[in-house]
Structures are given as structure tokens and as C-alpha cells.
Design a protein around this motif. Sequence first.
Motif, PDB file in Angstrom:
ATOM      1  N   ALA A  21       9.266   1.668 -24.237  1.00  0.00           N
ATOM      2  CA  ALA A  21       9.256   2.593 -23.794  1.00  0.00           C
ATOM      3  C   ALA A  21       9.995   2.822 -22.293  1.00  0.00           C
ATOM      4  CB  ALA A  21       8.120   3.168 -23.274  1.00  0.00           C
ATOM      5  N   VAL A  22       9.733   1.461 -22.049  1.00  0.00           N
ATOM      6  CA  VAL A  22      10.455   0.380 -20.729  1.00  0.00           C
ATOM      7  C   VAL A  22      12.284   0.750 -20.863  1.00  0.00           C
ATOM      8  CG1 VAL A  22      11.601  -1.262 -19.240  1.00  0.00           C
ATOM      9  CG2 VAL A  22       8.981  -0.781 -19.504  1.00  0.00           C
ATOM     10  N   LYS A  23      12.678   0.470 -22.442  1.00  0.00           N
ATOM     11  CA  LYS A  23      13.858   0.369 -22.310  1.00  0.00           C
ATOM     12  C   LYS A  23      14.451   2.171 -23.087  1.00  0.00           C
ATOM     13  CE  LYS A  23      14.489  -4.178 -22.782  1.00  0.00           C
ATOM     14  NZ  LYS A  23      12.994  -4.604 -22.465  1.00  0.00           N
ATOM     15  N   THR A  24      13.884   3.199 -23.133  1.00  0.00           N
ATOM     16  CA  THR A  24      14.232   4.070 -23.272  1.00  0.00           C
ATOM     17  C   THR A  24      13.972   5.160 -22.010  1.00  0.00           C
ATOM     18  OG1 THR A  24      12.899   4.289 -25.404  1.00  0.00           O
ATOM     19  CG2 THR A  24      12.890   5.976 -24.354  1.00  0.00           C
ATOM     20  N   ASN A  25      13.615   4.542 -20.940  1.00  0.00           N
ATOM     21  CA  ASN A  25      13.661   4.838 -19.173  1.00  0.00           C
ATOM     22  C   ASN A  25      15.005   4.148 -18.897  1.00  0.00           C
ATOM     23  OD1 ASN A  25      12.168   6.164 -16.830  1.00  0.00           O
ATOM     24  ND2 ASN A  25      12.568   4.080 -16.305  1.00  0.00           N
ATOM     25  N   SER A  26      14.954   2.774 -19.200  1.00  0.00           N
ATOM     26  CA  SER A  26      15.852   2.328 -18.047  1.00  0.00           C
ATOM     27  C   SER A  26      17.515   2.926 -19.410  1.00  0.00           C
ATOM     28  CB  SER A  26      16.595   1.280 -18.859  1.00  0.00           C
ATOM     29  OG  SER A  26      15.064   0.470 -18.023  1.00  0.00           O
ATOM     30  N   LEU A  27      16.899   3.366 -20.248  1.00  0.00           N
ATOM     31  CA  LEU A  27      18.371   3.580 -21.434  1.00  0.00           C
ATOM     32  C   LEU A  27      18.725   5.083 -20.479  1.00  0.00           C
ATOM     33  CD1 LEU A  27      18.406   3.215 -24.944  1.00  0.00           C
ATOM     34  CD2 LEU A  27      20.209   2.943 -23.467  1.00  0.00           C
ATOM     35  N   PHE A  28      17.815   5.868 -20.284  1.00  0.00           N
ATOM     36  CA  PHE A  28      17.460   7.146 -19.837  1.00  0.00           C
ATOM     37  C   PHE A  28      18.019   7.278 -18.702  1.00  0.00           C
ATOM     38  CE2 PHE A  28      15.387  11.020 -17.649  1.00  0.00           C
ATOM     39  CZ  PHE A  28      15.773  11.595 -17.859  1.00  0.00           C
ATOM     40  N   VAL A  29      17.937   6.666 -17.416  1.00  0.00           N
ATOM     41  CA  VAL A  29      17.774   6.612 -16.563  1.00  0.00           C
ATOM     42  C   VAL A  29      19.581   6.337 -16.378  1.00  0.00           C
ATOM     43  CG1 VAL A  29      18.155   4.865 -14.526  1.00  0.00           C
ATOM     44  CG2 VAL A  29      15.858   5.433 -14.916  1.00  0.00           C
ATOM     45  N   ASP A  30      19.881   4.305 -17.148  1.00  0.00           N
ATOM     46  CA  ASP A  30      21.855   4.866 -17.171  1.00  0.00           C
ATOM     47  C   ASP A  30      22.315   5.723 -18.047  1.00  0.00           C
ATOM     48  OD1 ASP A  30      20.880   2.625 -15.523  1.00  0.00           O
ATOM     49  OD2 ASP A  30      21.138   0.822 -17.346  1.00  0.00           O
ATOM     50  N   ARG A  31      22.162   6.036 -18.598  1.00  0.00           N
ATOM     51  CA  ARG A  31      22.871   7.391 -19.895  1.00  0.00           C
ATOM     52  C   ARG A  31      22.837   8.544 -19.340  1.00  0.00           C
ATOM     53  NH1 ARG A  31      22.472   5.652 -25.889  1.00  0.00           N
ATOM     54  NH2 ARG A  31      23.802   4.282 -25.190  1.00  0.00           N
ATOM     55  N   GLN A  32      21.828   9.198 -18.711  1.00  0.00           N
ATOM     56  CA  GLN A  32      21.744  10.308 -18.366  1.00  0.00           C
ATOM     57  C   GLN A  32      21.479  10.925 -17.668  1.00  0.00           C
ATOM     58  OE1 GLN A  32      21.042  12.722 -21.855  1.00  0.00           O
ATOM     59  NE2 GLN A  32      21.410  10.634 -22.921  1.00  0.00           N
ATOM     60  N   LYS A  33      20.878  10.545 -16.851  1.00  0.00           N
ATOM     61  CA  LYS A  33      20.639  10.606 -15.284  1.00  0.00           C
ATOM     62  C   LYS A  33      22.219   9.860 -14.160  1.00  0.00           C
ATOM     63  CE  LYS A  33      16.979  12.297 -14.452  1.00  0.00           C
ATOM     64  NZ  LYS A  33      16.841  13.725 -13.523  1.00  0.00           N
ATOM     65  N   CYS A  34      22.584   8.570 -14.318  1.00  0.00           N
ATOM     66  CA  CYS A  34      23.583   8.320 -14.020  1.00  0.00           C
ATOM     67  C   CYS A  34      25.271   8.384 -14.543  1.00  0.00           C
ATOM     68  CB  CYS A  34      23.933   6.963 -13.868  1.00  0.00           C
ATOM     69  SG  CYS A  34      22.292   5.438 -12.984  1.00  0.00           S
ATOM     70  N   MET A  35      26.008   7.984 -15.806  1.00  0.00           N
ATOM     71  CA  MET A  35      26.870   7.970 -16.321  1.00  0.00           C
ATOM     72  C   MET A  35      26.545   9.505 -16.882  1.00  0.00           C
ATOM     73  SD  MET A  35      26.653   4.904 -19.681  1.00  0.00           S
ATOM     74  CE  MET A  35      28.458   5.615 -19.959  1.00  0.00           C
ATOM     75  N   ALA A  36      25.845  10.762 -16.808  1.00  0.00           N
ATOM     76  CA  ALA A  36      26.394  11.845 -16.818  1.00  0.00           C
ATOM     77  C   ALA A  36      26.345  12.791 -15.212  1.00  0.00           C
ATOM     78  CB  ALA A  36      24.703  13.298 -17.169  1.00  0.00           C
ATOM     79  N   HIS A  37      25.742  11.630 -14.457  1.00  0.00           N
ATOM     80  CA  HIS A  37      26.686  12.513 -12.847  1.00  0.00           C
ATOM     81  C   HIS A  37      27.602  12.056 -12.432  1.00  0.00           C
ATOM     82  CE1 HIS A  37      24.787  12.839  -8.356  1.00  0.00           C
ATOM     83  NE2 HIS A  37      25.857  13.284  -8.532  1.00  0.00           N
ATOM     84  N   ARG A  38      28.194  10.402 -13.087  1.00  0.00           N
ATOM     85  CA  ARG A  38      29.021  10.234 -13.015  1.00  0.00           C
ATOM     86  C   ARG A  38      30.398  10.971 -13.811  1.00  0.00           C
ATOM     87  NH1 ARG A  38      29.640   5.316 -10.475  1.00  0.00           N
ATOM     88  NH2 ARG A  38      31.645   4.651 -11.090  1.00  0.00           N
ATOM     89  N   ALA A  39      30.354  11.665 -14.642  1.00  0.00           N
ATOM     90  CA  ALA A  39      31.142  12.628 -14.959  1.00  0.00           C
ATOM     91  C   ALA A  39      31.878  13.239 -13.905  1.00  0.00           C
ATOM     92  CB  ALA A  39      30.897  12.916 -16.493  1.00  0.00           C
TER      93      ALA A  39
END
Length: 447
Positions: free
Chosen positions: A417-435
Motif C-alpha cells: 500500500a505504501v509503494k502503491t501510494n508512492s507510485l500514485f504520488v510520483d506517477r499520477q500527481k508529480c509526473m502528470a503535473h510535469r506534463a
Amino acid sequence: MEQTDVLVTKQPAPQSVPPCELPHKVYEVARNTGAHTSSGLATAGFRTAKYLEDEWFQNCCARCHQAFADRDQSERQRHESRQLMGETEVLAWRTQQDSMGKVGQRLEDIQRWKSELQREGDDLAAEAGLLLAEKQRLERALDATALPFCIVTDNLQCRERRQHPDLVRDCVEVELLKEAELIRNIQELLKRTIAQAVHQIRLNREHKETCERDGSDKAEAHSIDERCARYCNQSTDVQSHPHSAANAESASTPETWARFTQDNLCRAQRERRASANLRALIHCVLQDAGEDLRLQCDAVNLAFQRRCEELEDARHKLQHHLNQTLREITDQEHNVGALKQAIKDKEAPLRVAQTRLHQRAQRPNVELCRDTAQFRLMSEVEELNMSLAALKEKLLEAEQSLRNLEDTRMSLEKDIAVKTNSLFVDRQKCMAHRARYPTVLQLAGYQ
């Protein structure tokens, strides 16, 4: 009276009477010595006595001689007057022509300097326009850096919401901090460059106004000299100005006049070159800033991708271990159940053996014998007790192992769950915003 030396284009007319000195004539004063005359010299004033005949002739000769002398003097003066009038007319004509030539030369000089000033003013105006466009590029680039700074700040804040043990200072955070520092430095550089451009634009406009003011003065002077060049002796709008020939104390010399315009042109050219150099500097600054930001953005994106791959790999491993653990838990549960069943299965034989021993202990007198059956029943009970003890011990171990497996399952699920949350933060939040990161053209101020 002093006379000006002039060249006479033709020989003077011959005089009617050759100029020469008149003969000096000596007059003798007559004396009245007759019977009917007064004696002594003739006195001044009125006289009552008659003149002598010699005196009459002498008076006529004196009048003729005086008339001849006056006519000769008059002829000489008329000749000299004609000669002076011719000379002064030639002198006036030549002086006027020379003055017109000087005025014409002055008009050419004024026109040349006015053209130079006009061209330099136009060049400064064009340069000021180009520099103003570069300043607007700087302002657009500065505005464009606000979005990357907002993105990197949001990324850092979002990654603070990661859970332990993923809340680490990894390579992504290091690159994000580098990007934030780079953006702040670029913003400070752009602000200083904008201030420098504003100062240079002000200097360009000041020197342009100086050139225009000097050119305006020269245009007015050109108009005045052009009007002066059209004046002639037959002009009806000329007047007498007796004191116009006096030089004003504030009047400049040709040297200071030319130096003044040359200094204005030199300063304008110097500022124009400085403005061109500043434009080249601005272009390099914007290009380097845009490239640096995009390179750092790519480095951050690459760090995000690697981190996401690491998280994905770790989650897959944890999921694999979780699946194995779940299978092991299932097997262990079956094992616990089998152990409990085995213990339950051993209770009936134990009761049977114990009952047999209890019943055999009721045998009377000598029949209460320790025979082989008795020993076998006792060994059976002992064996069954040992089996039950071993089974119960193994059951305790299995149940402890099952509890350990359950703890491991919960830990694995939490880590997943922690890894899933980290992936969600990095991929869905950060990388999506960096687009939404600006392009190179936007960072260079072109858009």
C-alpha cells in the motif's frame, strides 16, 4: 582715407588734362604812389581808393588760375570716384558671391550633419524597438518560469505525503531541489537583465532625443541659411540692420559646432553598439536559460521514471512474497487443522488405554498381575501421551508460525500500500503535473 586693394578688370579712362603740378606764380603787391592815390599797402576791409590796372589784371589772372585749379581738382576727384565706384562694385560683387558660396557650403555641411543625425536617430529608434522586443521576451520568459517553479514546489509538497518507509531523500528529491535552485537563479538573472535593458532603452531614447533636437536645430538653421541664400540685390524683403554684424558672445565656432555634433553622434553610436551587444547577451541568456531548464526537467523526469521503476519492481516483489505468504498461510492453516485433528484422534485411543488400565486395576487379589498386557497398556498410554505432547508442541509452533505469517502478510500488504501510494504520488500527481512544463520556445520568450 584708406582704400581697399582690388583688381580692376579694365584700364581707367584717360584724363582730359594731364595731371601735373601747376607753376608757382609769384604775385607782387602794388603800392599806391601816384598823386591821386593813398600811400602804403592796401588795407583789409573797405577802401575808398580805386584799384590800379595792374591790380585788375592780377585779379583776373588769379580768378582764372583758381578756376583752372578747381576744375582740375574736380576732374581728378570724378576720376577717382568712378575708379572707386568700379572697384567697390567689383569688391561688393565678389564679396557677395563669396558670401553666397560660403552660405552654400554651410548649407551642404548642415545638410550632411542633419542627414547623419537623422540616420543615427532612425538607427537608434530601430535599435530601441529591437531592444524593447528583447525586453518583452525577457518578461515573457520570466513569466514562463513561474509555472516550472510552481510545478517543482508542488512536486516537493506532494512527495512529502509519502508514507514511511518511502519518505526518503532519494535522487528524485535531489534533482527537484536542484531544479528549484536553478529556477530561482534564472529568475534573478532575468530580473537583473530586464533592469539593464530598461536602463539601456532609456539611454537610447535620451540620445535619440538629443540627435532629434540637434537635427531640429540644424533644420531651422538650414531653413534660415537657405532663405539667406535666396536674397539678392533686387529682393524687396531686405532691411537695414546696422548692428547685425556684431558677433554674439554665445556664438559657437565652426570647430565647436562640428565637435558638438560629432560628440552627439559618437555617443549615440556608442549607445547603439552597447544596445546591440545587450541584445546579443539577452539572446544568449534566454537560450541558455531555456536549455538549462529543459535539461534539468529531463533529468528530473528521468529520475522520476527510474524511481517509479524501482517502486514498481519493489511492489511486484512484495506482491510475489505476499502471494507466497498467503499460500503458506493457507497451507499452515491446513496444517494446524490437521494437527488439531491428529490430537483429537489421539484422545480416543488414550482414553481406551487409560480405561483398560483403570479396569485392570480392579482385578482381585493375585489377579492384579503386572503381565505383559499391563506393561503394554502402560507403554501405550505413555506413547500416546508423548505423541499428544509432541503434537501439541507442534501445534503451538504451527500456530506461532501462522501468527508470524499473518504479521508478515499485514506488513507486506502495508508495504505494498505504501509503494502503491508512492507510485500514485510520483506517477499520477508529480509526473502528470510535469506534463504541463513549458516548451523551449516559451522559456525563450517567443510565446
